[in-house]
Design a protein around this motif. Structure first.
Motif, short mmCIF file in Angstrom:
data_model
loop_
_atom_site.label_atom_id
_atom_site.label_comp_id
_atom_site.label_asym_id
_atom_site.label_seq_id
_atom_site.Cartn_x
_atom_site.Cartn_y
_atom_site.Cartn_z
N LYS A 276 0.56 -1.11 -0.46
CA LYS A 276 0.03 -0.27 0.23
C LYS A 276 0.83 0.95 0.00
O LYS A 276 1.16 2.25 -0.33
CB LYS A 276 -0.96 0.24 1.19
CG LYS A 276 -2.49 -0.77 0.88
CD LYS A 276 -2.77 -1.12 2.59
CE LYS A 276 -3.42 0.26 2.66
NZ LYS A 276 -4.19 -0.34 4.06
N VAL B 42 2.91 1.55 -4.02
CA VAL B 42 1.78 2.96 -4.54
C VAL B 42 0.67 4.24 -4.12
O VAL B 42 1.13 4.72 -4.93
CB VAL B 42 0.54 1.85 -4.68
CG1 VAL B 42 0.69 0.27 -5.39
CG2 VAL B 42 -0.13 1.68 -3.64
N GLN B 43 1.13 4.06 -2.41
CA GLN B 43 1.26 5.36 -1.94
C GLN B 43 1.97 6.77 -3.04
O GLN B 43 1.93 7.94 -3.07
CB GLN B 43 0.31 5.56 -0.72
CG GLN B 43 0.24 7.07 -0.51
CD GLN B 43 -1.19 7.38 -0.90
OE1 GLN B 43 -2.24 6.57 -1.23
NE2 GLN B 43 -1.09 8.36 -1.31
N PRO C 54 2.08 6.58 -6.70
CA PRO C 54 0.64 7.45 -7.37
C PRO C 54 0.14 7.19 -9.00
O PRO C 54 -0.75 6.73 -9.62
CB PRO C 54 -0.22 7.78 -6.82
CG PRO C 54 0.94 9.22 -6.79
CD PRO C 54 2.33 8.36 -6.54
N ASN C 55 1.35 7.69 -10.01
CA ASN C 55 0.92 7.70 -11.22
C ASN C 55 1.26 6.63 -11.66
O ASN C 55 0.83 7.12 -13.70
CB ASN C 55 2.30 9.98 -11.75
CG ASN C 55 1.24 9.95 -11.43
OD1 ASN C 55 0.03 10.81 -10.80
ND2 ASN C 55 1.92 11.49 -10.59
N VAL D 140 -6.09 8.92 -10.31
CA VAL D 140 -5.39 8.85 -9.93
C VAL D 140 -5.63 8.30 -8.87
O VAL D 140 -6.01 6.88 -8.10
CB VAL D 140 -4.46 9.74 -10.34
CG1 VAL D 140 -3.45 9.23 -8.70
CG2 VAL D 140 -3.82 9.41 -11.55
N ALA D 141 -6.69 9.50 -7.99
CA ALA D 141 -7.25 9.10 -6.54
C ALA D 141 -7.60 8.18 -6.54
O ALA D 141 -7.86 7.13 -5.06
CB ALA D 141 -7.65 10.31 -5.98
N ILE E 123 -5.54 4.88 -6.37
CA ILE E 123 -5.03 3.98 -5.33
C ILE E 123 -5.95 4.01 -4.17
O ILE E 123 -5.86 2.52 -3.86
CB ILE E 123 -3.60 5.56 -5.39
CG1 ILE E 123 -3.25 5.84 -5.80
CG2 ILE E 123 -3.39 5.22 -3.49
CD1 ILE E 123 -2.34 5.00 -6.50
N GLU E 124 -7.09 4.32 -4.10
CA GLU E 124 -8.13 4.24 -3.49
C GLU E 124 -8.89 2.13 -3.89
O GLU E 124 -8.71 1.88 -2.51
CB GLU E 124 -9.75 5.21 -3.36
CG GLU E 124 -10.40 4.59 -2.15
CD GLU E 124 -11.74 5.50 -1.68
OE1 GLU E 124 -12.11 5.50 -1.78
OE2 GLU E 124 -11.69 6.37 -3.03
N HIS F 210 -6.05 -0.03 -2.60
CA HIS F 210 -6.26 -0.02 -1.40
C HIS F 210 -7.26 -1.31 -0.47
O HIS F 210 -7.00 -1.90 0.36
CB HIS F 210 -5.68 1.17 -0.72
CG HIS F 210 -4.74 2.27 -0.68
ND1 HIS F 210 -4.03 3.08 0.06
CD2 HIS F 210 -3.69 2.15 -1.18
CE1 HIS F 210 -3.29 3.64 0.10
NE2 HIS F 210 -2.48 3.09 -0.66
#
Length: 245
Positions: A90, A93-94, A97-98, A193-194, A197-198, A201
């Motif tokens: 996690k 990747v955080q 993120p791109n 992107v956001a 990532i969510e 996760h």
């Protein structure tokens, strides 16, 4: 005879487009906060244009390739609270993120040993899991088999490979084993992107439920097929979670 199921490792494989393997090195991992600074290297890192690899003494291995990043933790003898591979994945990747992350595989691996029974692993696959027939009578030695199974679960496909192998002992002898390699396969659905990532996760956070499902399948559907006069001693990772439906 006495069979036991030993869980060796848990892996998280994240498929990605145009990932640069040279990004992976101990300094990057520690300075970005992906791994603690006190972690010690198990061996010299590998860094090339096609693959980079960093291994730590606590059993965590990270491998970067152009199309995927692999996070593996040796978990034999560990409790659920001691496992760190999911948090490491996690954080990775955080931190990056791109990158175009496309899919995630949650991959447990276990083995069942057959002490002092040199042909027992082969017999388990060829005679217990498979039906006898003329197809097994070809050639000069007993047939050997590997099973590739696909289960359709409500949340994702579950792939399971069952194969014969051998465990090398310190005295140079070998113990026959049957390997169970599992993979819960998830797609990463969002292009934002956001949200991507969510989504990643959320998938990774579900690892304990998937692992419990894997344990239940192996213990009740495969270990139960060992002969009735066999005593089964599960030695699998202890978890305080329920089995997913």
């Amino acid at each position: 005879m006495n069979q036991s199921l030993i869980t060796q490792e848990f892996g998280i494989i994240i498929a990605a487009k145009n990932h640069n393997p040279t990004l992976l090195n101990p300094d990057f991992l520690k300075y970005s906060g992906i791994v603690p600074t006190e972690w010690e290297l198990a061996r010299q890192p590998i860094s090339t244009q096609n693959v980079s690899q960093v291994a730590f003494t606590n059993g965590v291995l990270i491998v970067a390739e152009p199309t995927r990043v692999i996070f593996i933790e040796a978990i034999e003898g560990k409790t659920a609270a001691e496992l760190v591979v999911a948090n490491i994945a996690k954080k990775y990747v955080q931190t990056l993120p791109n990158i175009e992350y496309e899919a995630v595989g949650l991959n447990p691996r276990s083995y069942m040993s057959f002490d002092q029974q040199q042909d027992a692993a082969r017999q388990y696959l060829a005679e217990t899991l498979l039906s006898p027939g003329a197809w097994q009578e070809v050639g000069t030695t007993p047939v050997r088999a590997t099973l590739n199974l696909v289960y359709t679960l409500e949340r994702c496909p579950f792939y399971l490979t069952v194969s014969e192998a051998a465990l090398r002992n310190p005295d140079e002898t070998s113990t026959p084993i049957v390997l169970f390699n599992g993979s819960f396969s998830y797609e990463v659905k969002s292009e934002v992107v956001a949200e991507r990532i969510e989504n990643l996760h959320q998938i990774i956070d579900n690892w304990q439920v998937d692992f419990a499902t894997y344990q239940e399948i192996i213990s009740t559907k495969f270990m139960a097929k060992v002969a009735n006069n066999t005593t089964i001693v599960p030695n699998i990772l202890t978890m305080d979670v329920g089995v997913a439906a």
